[in-house]
Write a protein that holds these residues in place. Structure first.
Motif, PDB file in Angstrom:
ATOM      1  N   VAL A  40       0.884  -1.200   0.108  1.00 10.95           N
ATOM      2  CA  VAL A  40       0.034   0.133   0.174  1.00 10.95           C
ATOM      3  C   VAL A  40       0.904   1.340   0.038  1.00 10.95           C
ATOM      4  N   THR A  41       0.630   2.318  -0.888  1.00  9.08           N
ATOM      5  CA  THR A  41       1.353   3.361  -1.042  1.00  9.08           C
ATOM      6  C   THR A  41       0.311   4.340  -0.235  1.00  9.08           C
ATOM      7  N   LEU A  42       0.783   4.994   0.884  1.00  9.19           N
ATOM      8  CA  LEU A  42      -0.112   5.665   1.614  1.00  9.19           C
ATOM      9  C   LEU A  42      -0.070   7.248   0.967  1.00  9.19           C
ATOM     10  N   PRO A  43      -1.233   7.782   0.799  1.00 10.90           N
ATOM     11  CA  PRO A  43      -1.282   9.220   0.415  1.00 10.90           C
ATOM     12  C   PRO A  43      -0.687  10.113   1.616  1.00 10.90           C
ATOM     13  N   ALA A  44      -0.258  11.268   1.477  1.00 11.75           N
ATOM     14  CA  ALA A  44       0.174  12.123   2.288  1.00 11.75           C
ATOM     15  C   ALA A  44      -0.552  13.619   2.321  1.00 11.75           C
ATOM     16  N   TYR A  45      -0.722  13.904   3.479  1.00 15.94           N
ATOM     17  CA  TYR A  45      -1.259  15.444   3.592  1.00 15.94           C
ATOM     18  C   TYR A  45      -0.004  16.345   3.478  1.00 15.94           C
ATOM     19  N   GLN A  46      -0.202  17.545   2.685  1.00 16.61           N
ATOM     20  CA  GLN A  46       0.894  18.462   2.495  1.00 16.61           C
ATOM     21  C   GLN A  46       0.555  19.566   3.248  1.00 16.61           C
ATOM     22  N   LEU A  47       1.644  20.214   4.029  1.00 21.25           N
ATOM     23  CA  LEU A  47       1.341  21.116   5.008  1.00 21.25           C
ATOM     24  C   LEU A  47       1.928  22.458   4.392  1.00 21.25           C
ATOM     25  N   ASP A  48       1.273  23.550   4.437  1.00 16.47           N
ATOM     26  CA  ASP A  48       1.582  24.806   3.742  1.00 16.47           C
ATOM     27  C   ASP A  48       2.589  25.503   4.808  1.00 16.47           C
ATOM     28  N   SER A  49       2.921  26.664   4.729  1.00 18.10           N
ATOM     29  CA  SER A  49       3.714  27.650   5.588  1.00 18.10           C
ATOM     30  C   SER A  49       2.843  27.969   6.718  1.00 18.10           C
ATOM     31  N   GLN A  50       1.407  28.149   6.551  1.00 19.90           N
ATOM     32  CA  GLN A  50       0.647  28.426   7.907  1.00 19.90           C
ATOM     33  C   GLN A  50       0.045  27.383   8.492  1.00 19.90           C
ATOM     34  N   PHE A  64      -8.521   4.787  -0.530  1.00 19.48           N
ATOM     35  CA  PHE A  64      -9.318   3.335  -0.512  1.00 19.48           C
ATOM     36  C   PHE A  64      -8.409   2.278  -1.018  1.00 19.48           C
ATOM     37  N   ALA A  65      -7.266   2.627  -1.724  1.00 23.52           N
ATOM     38  CA  ALA A  65      -6.408   1.565  -1.987  1.00 23.52           C
ATOM     39  C   ALA A  65      -5.991   0.537  -0.779  1.00 23.52           C
TER      40      ALA A  65
END
Length: 188
Positions: A40-50, A64-65
């Protein structure tokens, strides 16, 4: 009438088979958990500068993968457990269905537990400690808990098909044997 020692030996033999079968199921569940974690390739949340977290639309499909891979493993291992369980324990009778369902459910739960433990862990604390500009992968867990039911369903299907479509050992023997066509006589 069988004597007590023969019955005890038979009971011990079935107990050893059932315990071995359950041990096999738990081992397969652990191996499946490692495979689930690897595949499984886990998706990631990207954090912005704020400090705001976002995920791309493409990564949303990857949520859902994990469940799909879990179900695919459940299909393969469940059918394998069902076929092997029927071949090994068919003399057990109707309790075979319960043994196969319990074994497959245990394998699915172990797969889920092993995959979760090997994964990155709980999402919220990792997100709270993430640096701006970084990425935080989601936790490896099941989003659809009904996927756990797929493992026993796949395992019990071969047992039910084989027991309902296969030869029944309790069928009475015919009174007269079938005549073969090799006798050379014809009724024409």
């Amino acid at each position: 009438m069988p004597d007590a020692s023969t019955e005890d030996a038979r009971t011990t033999q079935f107990t050893v088979r059932v315990v071995g079968y359950l041990a096999l199921a738990t081992g397969l569940g652990a191996v499946a958990g490692v495979l689930w974690w690897l595949w499984v390739t886990l998706p990631a949340y990207q954090l912005d500068s704020q400090g705001r977290a976002s995920v791309s639309e493409r990564d949303l499909t990857q949520f859902f993968a994990g469940d799909a891979w879990f179900c695919l493993l459940g299909l393969v291992i469940g059918v394998g457990l069902g076929v092997f369980g029927y071949r090994l324990l068919r003399d057990l009778g109707w309790p075979l269905v319960l043994v196969v369902v319990i074994a497959a459910a245990a394998a699915g739960l172990i797969c889920w537990g092993v995959g979760y433990r090997l994964g990155p862990g709980e999402f919220t604390p990792r997100l709270a400690h993430a640096d701006p500009g970084g990425s935080v992968p989601i936790a490896l867990t099941l989003r659809a808990k009904a996927a756990l039911l797929f493992w026993p369903l796949c395992a019990v299907t071969p047992v039910l098909l084989a027991s309902s479509l296969g030869k029944d050992s309790e069928d009475p023997m015919p009174l007269l044997p079938r005549r073969g066509s090799s006798s050379g006589t014809s009724l024409v």
